[in-house]
Design a protein around this motif. Structure first.
Motif, PDB file in Angstrom:
ATOM      1  N   GLY A  63       0.808  -1.209   0.000  1.00 41.77           N
ATOM      2  CA  GLY A  63       0.000   0.000   0.000  1.00 41.77           C
ATOM      3  C   GLY A  63       0.842   1.260   0.000  1.00 41.77           C
ATOM      4  O   GLY A  63       0.482   2.257  -0.640  1.00 41.77           O
ATOM      5  N   LEU A  64       1.964   1.243   0.712  1.00 42.78           N
ATOM      6  CA  LEU A  64       2.875   2.387   0.683  1.00 42.78           C
ATOM      7  C   LEU A  64       3.428   2.614  -0.718  1.00 42.78           C
ATOM      8  O   LEU A  64       3.621   3.756  -1.147  1.00 42.78           O
ATOM      9  CB  LEU A  64       4.021   2.173   1.676  1.00 42.78           C
ATOM     10  CG  LEU A  64       3.655   2.150   3.162  1.00 42.78           C
ATOM     11  CD1 LEU A  64       4.901   1.898   4.000  1.00 42.78           C
ATOM     12  CD2 LEU A  64       3.005   3.458   3.585  1.00 42.78           C
ATOM     13  N   LEU A  65       3.669   1.515  -1.440  1.00 42.77           N
ATOM     14  CA  LEU A  65       4.171   1.624  -2.809  1.00 42.77           C
ATOM     15  C   LEU A  65       3.111   2.191  -3.748  1.00 42.77           C
ATOM     16  O   LEU A  65       3.405   3.032  -4.607  1.00 42.77           O
ATOM     17  CB  LEU A  65       4.644   0.250  -3.301  1.00 42.77           C
ATOM     18  CG  LEU A  65       4.983   0.127  -4.788  1.00 42.77           C
ATOM     19  CD1 LEU A  65       6.162   1.032  -5.147  1.00 42.77           C
ATOM     20  CD2 LEU A  65       5.303  -1.318  -5.142  1.00 42.77           C
ATOM     21  N   LEU A  66       1.872   1.739  -3.602  1.00 41.46           N
ATOM     22  CA  LEU A  66       0.798   2.101  -4.527  1.00 41.46           C
ATOM     23  C   LEU A  66      -0.012   3.305  -4.056  1.00 41.46           C
ATOM     24  O   LEU A  66      -0.981   3.690  -4.716  1.00 41.46           O
ATOM     25  CB  LEU A  66      -0.142   0.902  -4.726  1.00 41.46           C
ATOM     26  CG  LEU A  66       0.518  -0.368  -5.275  1.00 41.46           C
ATOM     27  CD1 LEU A  66      -0.467  -1.511  -5.308  1.00 41.46           C
ATOM     28  CD2 LEU A  66       1.097  -0.109  -6.661  1.00 41.46           C
ATOM     29  N   GLY A  67       0.335   3.881  -2.919  1.00 44.49           N
ATOM     30  CA  GLY A  67      -0.433   5.002  -2.396  1.00 44.49           C
ATOM     31  C   GLY A  67      -0.447   6.203  -3.317  1.00 44.49           C
ATOM     32  O   GLY A  67      -1.475   6.879  -3.462  1.00 44.49           O
ATOM     33  N   LYS A  68       0.676   6.492  -3.966  1.00 43.22           N
ATOM     34  CA  LYS A  68       0.738   7.636  -4.870  1.00 43.22           C
ATOM     35  C   LYS A  68      -0.180   7.432  -6.073  1.00 43.22           C
ATOM     36  O   LYS A  68      -0.792   8.383  -6.570  1.00 43.22           O
ATOM     37  CB  LYS A  68       2.176   7.850  -5.341  1.00 43.22           C
ATOM     38  CG  LYS A  68       3.183   8.109  -4.212  1.00 43.22           C
ATOM     39  CD  LYS A  68       2.859   9.366  -3.442  1.00 43.22           C
ATOM     40  CE  LYS A  68       3.919   9.638  -2.380  1.00 43.22           C
ATOM     41  NZ  LYS A  68       3.598  10.843  -1.574  1.00 43.22           N
ATOM     42  N   VAL A  69      -0.276   6.199  -6.546  1.00 44.88           N
ATOM     43  CA  VAL A  69      -1.187   5.901  -7.658  1.00 44.88           C
ATOM     44  C   VAL A  69      -2.628   6.129  -7.233  1.00 44.88           C
ATOM     45  O   VAL A  69      -3.444   6.677  -7.991  1.00 44.88           O
ATOM     46  CB  VAL A  69      -0.978   4.445  -8.137  1.00 44.88           C
ATOM     47  CG1 VAL A  69      -1.921   4.116  -9.290  1.00 44.88           C
ATOM     48  CG2 VAL A  69       0.463   4.218  -8.551  1.00 44.88           C
ATOM     49  N   GLN A  70      -2.974   5.712  -6.010  1.00 42.67           N
ATOM     50  CA  GLN A  70      -4.317   5.942  -5.488  1.00 42.67           C
ATOM     51  C   GLN A  70      -4.623   7.434  -5.394  1.00 42.67           C
ATOM     52  O   GLN A  70      -5.724   7.879  -5.761  1.00 42.67           O
ATOM     53  CB  GLN A  70      -4.450   5.276  -4.115  1.00 42.67           C
ATOM     54  CG  GLN A  70      -5.773   5.506  -3.417  1.00 42.67           C
ATOM     55  CD  GLN A  70      -6.915   4.736  -4.036  1.00 42.67           C
ATOM     56  OE1 GLN A  70      -6.703   3.847  -4.850  1.00 42.67           O
ATOM     57  NE2 GLN A  70      -8.137   5.067  -3.640  1.00 42.67           N
ATOM     58  N   ASP A  71      -3.659   8.215  -4.921  1.00 40.34           N
ATOM     59  CA  ASP A  71      -3.857   9.668  -4.851  1.00 40.34           C
ATOM     60  C   ASP A  71      -4.079  10.261  -6.237  1.00 40.34           C
ATOM     61  O   ASP A  71      -4.937  11.151  -6.424  1.00 40.34           O
ATOM     62  CB  ASP A  71      -2.646  10.334  -4.196  1.00 40.34           C
ATOM     63  CG  ASP A  71      -2.540   9.998  -2.720  1.00 40.34           C
ATOM     64  OD1 ASP A  71      -3.554   9.586  -2.127  1.00 40.34           O
ATOM     65  OD2 ASP A  71      -1.434  10.134  -2.162  1.00 40.34           O
TER      66      ASP A  71
END
Length: 363
Positions: A63-71
Motif C-alpha cells: 500500500g505504501l508503494l501504490l499510495g501515490k497511484v491511489q492519490d
C-alpha cells in the motif's frame, strides 16, 4: 547518653541511605533490562504471529508503494473504492501474467534438476579423487604415529527447499484473502484517514507525530520500491538479452527470474548465479561456455549494484550495507523468504521512525 543517641540515629539512617544509593546505581541497568525484555517479547510475538502478521505487513508495504497511484486516481475524480479496486485488478493481472509466463519454463528447468545434479557429480569427480587421496594419507598418518586424525564423515544432502516452502492450501488461501482485504481497505481509506489524523493532530500532538512518521515512511518506501522496480526491469532485460547471445535456452525466463530475485539483496543474485551455473552444466561446450551464463549475470549484477543503483537512488535513500545485511538476516530468520523480500522496506520504515525520534530529541 547524648553521644550514643546520635550514633544510634546515624546507624538507623544508614540502611535507607544505602538503599537509595543502590537504587540509583541499579536504575540505568533496570531500564536496559526492561528494554531487553520488551525486545525479546516483541520478537517472540512476531515469530508466533507469523501467519497473521506476514500478509498484513506485506499488504501495508504494498500500500505504501501504490499510495501515490491511489492519490493520482482520486485527483482525477475516481472514487476511493473504485480506484482501489482498479489497482487491485491491475496487480492481480500482473501477478497472474507473470506466473503464466514463468510456469512452463520453471517446470522444464525443475524437471532438469536431476540432470544438473548428475552434471555436478561428473564435474566433482576430480575433487572426490583428491579427497580419497587425503583420506588415505590420514589413515597412513594414524597408523604411523598413533594419532587419531580422522574426522566425522560429511554427508551432503540436497536441502528440502520445496518441502520447506510448501504450506497447506487453506492457510495460503486465508493469507491471500487477508492480504487482499488489508490492501484494498488501506488504499480506499488512506485519504480519509490522513484527513482525520490531520484534524486530530491539532488536539493530540502524538497523532500529528504519527502522521509525520507515516508520510516520511511512505515517501521513502514508495520512492525506493518504484525506483528499484525500474532498475530490476532493466536488469531483467539486459540479463535476458545477454544470456540469449551466449546461447542459453529460455533466456527471457532467466532474465525475469533475475529481476525478481534482485529484490532480495545479496541472497537473490547469489542464488541465481548458482542456478545459472547449474544450467550451464547442461550445455555442451568448453569450460568457458559452461560458466558463461553465470559470468554474464555476475557482470551485469556487479555493474547494477555498484554503479547504477547508487547513482539512481542517490544518497537520500542509500542505506549502509551492514544494516541491509543485518535486516535481511533477521527477517529471513524470522519469516523466511517472504521476510527477506520485506527486509529493505521494513528497514526504511524503521529508519523513518528513528530519524523522526532523533530530530525531536533534545541532546
Amino acid at each position: 547518653m547524648p553521644g550514643q543517641s546520635i550514633e544510634q540515629d546515624e546507624q538507623d539512617a544508614d540502611p535507607g541511605e544505602h538503599h537509595k544509593g543502590a537504587a540509583a546505581l541499579i536504575a540505568p541497568y533496570r531500564n536496559g533490562a526492561v528494554l531487553g525484555i520488551f525486545l525479546i517479547l516483541l520478537v517472540g510475538g512476531l515469530k508466533l504471529g507469523q501467519a497473521l502478521l506476514v500478509p498484513v505487513f506485506a499488504a501495508l508495504l504494498t500500500g505504501l508503494l501504490l499510495g501515490k497511484v491511489q492519490d493520482w486516481l482520486e485527483r482525477l475524480g475516481v472514487s476511493p473504492a473504485l480506484g482501489a479496486g482498479s489497482i487491485m485488478a491491475v496487480l492481480l493481472a500482473v501477478v497472474l501474467g507473470s506466473v503464466r509466463l514463468l510456469f512452463i519454463p520453471f517446470e522444464e528447468w525443475s524437471a532438469a534438476l536431476p540432470e544438473i545434479y548428475a552434471a555436478l557429480k561428473r564435474q566433482l569427480l576430480s575433487v572426490r579423487e583428491l579427497l580419497l587421496t587425503i583420506e588415505q594419507a590420514t589413515d597412513a598418518v594414524q597408523e604411523t604415529t598413533g594419532i587419531d586424525a580422522s574426522g566425522e564423515a560429511m554427508a551432503v544432502s540436497a536441502p528440502g527447499i520445496l518441502s520447506g516452502l510448501a504450506v497447506s492450501v487453506p492457510a495460503t488461501i486465508g493469507q491471500l484473502v487477508l492480504f487482499s482485504g488489508v490492501l484494498f481497505f488501506y488504499l480506499a481509506s488512506r485519504s480519509r484517514l490522513s484527513k482525520q489524523l490531520a484534524e486530530a493532530g491539532q488536539s493530540y500532538p502524538s497523532l500529528s507525530n504519527f502522521k509525520t512518521i507515516s508520510e516520511a515512511a511512505e515517501n521513502s518506501v514508495s520512492t525506493y520500491l518504484s525506483t528499484v522496480s525500474l532498475i530490476n526491469l532493466g536488469l531483467a532485460v539486459a540479463t535476458g538479452v545477454l544470456l540469449a547471445l551466449v546461447g542459453l535456452p529460455n533466456a527471457w525466463f532467466w532474465g525475469t527470474l533475475a529481476g525478481l530475485l534482485n529484490f532480495v539483496p545479496y541472497v537473490g543474485p547469489l542464488l541465481l548465479t548458482f542456478l545459472l551455473l547449474g544450467a550451464g552444466l547442461l550445455q555442451e561446450g568448453t569450460f568457458l561456455q559452461i560458466i558463461s551464463p553465470a559470468l554474464v549475470f555476475f557482470a551485469v549484477n556487479f555493474l547494477e549494484a555498484n554503479f547504477v543503483t547508487p547513482t539512481v537512488l542517490g544518497r537520500s535513500l542509500l542505506i549502509e550495507p551492514l544494516f541491509v545485511f543485518l535486516s535481511l538476516g533477521f527477517w529471513l530468520w524470522l519469516w523466511g523468504p517472504v521476510g527477506a523480500l520485506m527486509a529493505v522496506p521494513l528497514l526504511l520504515v524503521i529508519q523513518a521512525v528513528v530519524s523522526h525520534m532523533l530530530s525531536k530529541a533534545d541532546f
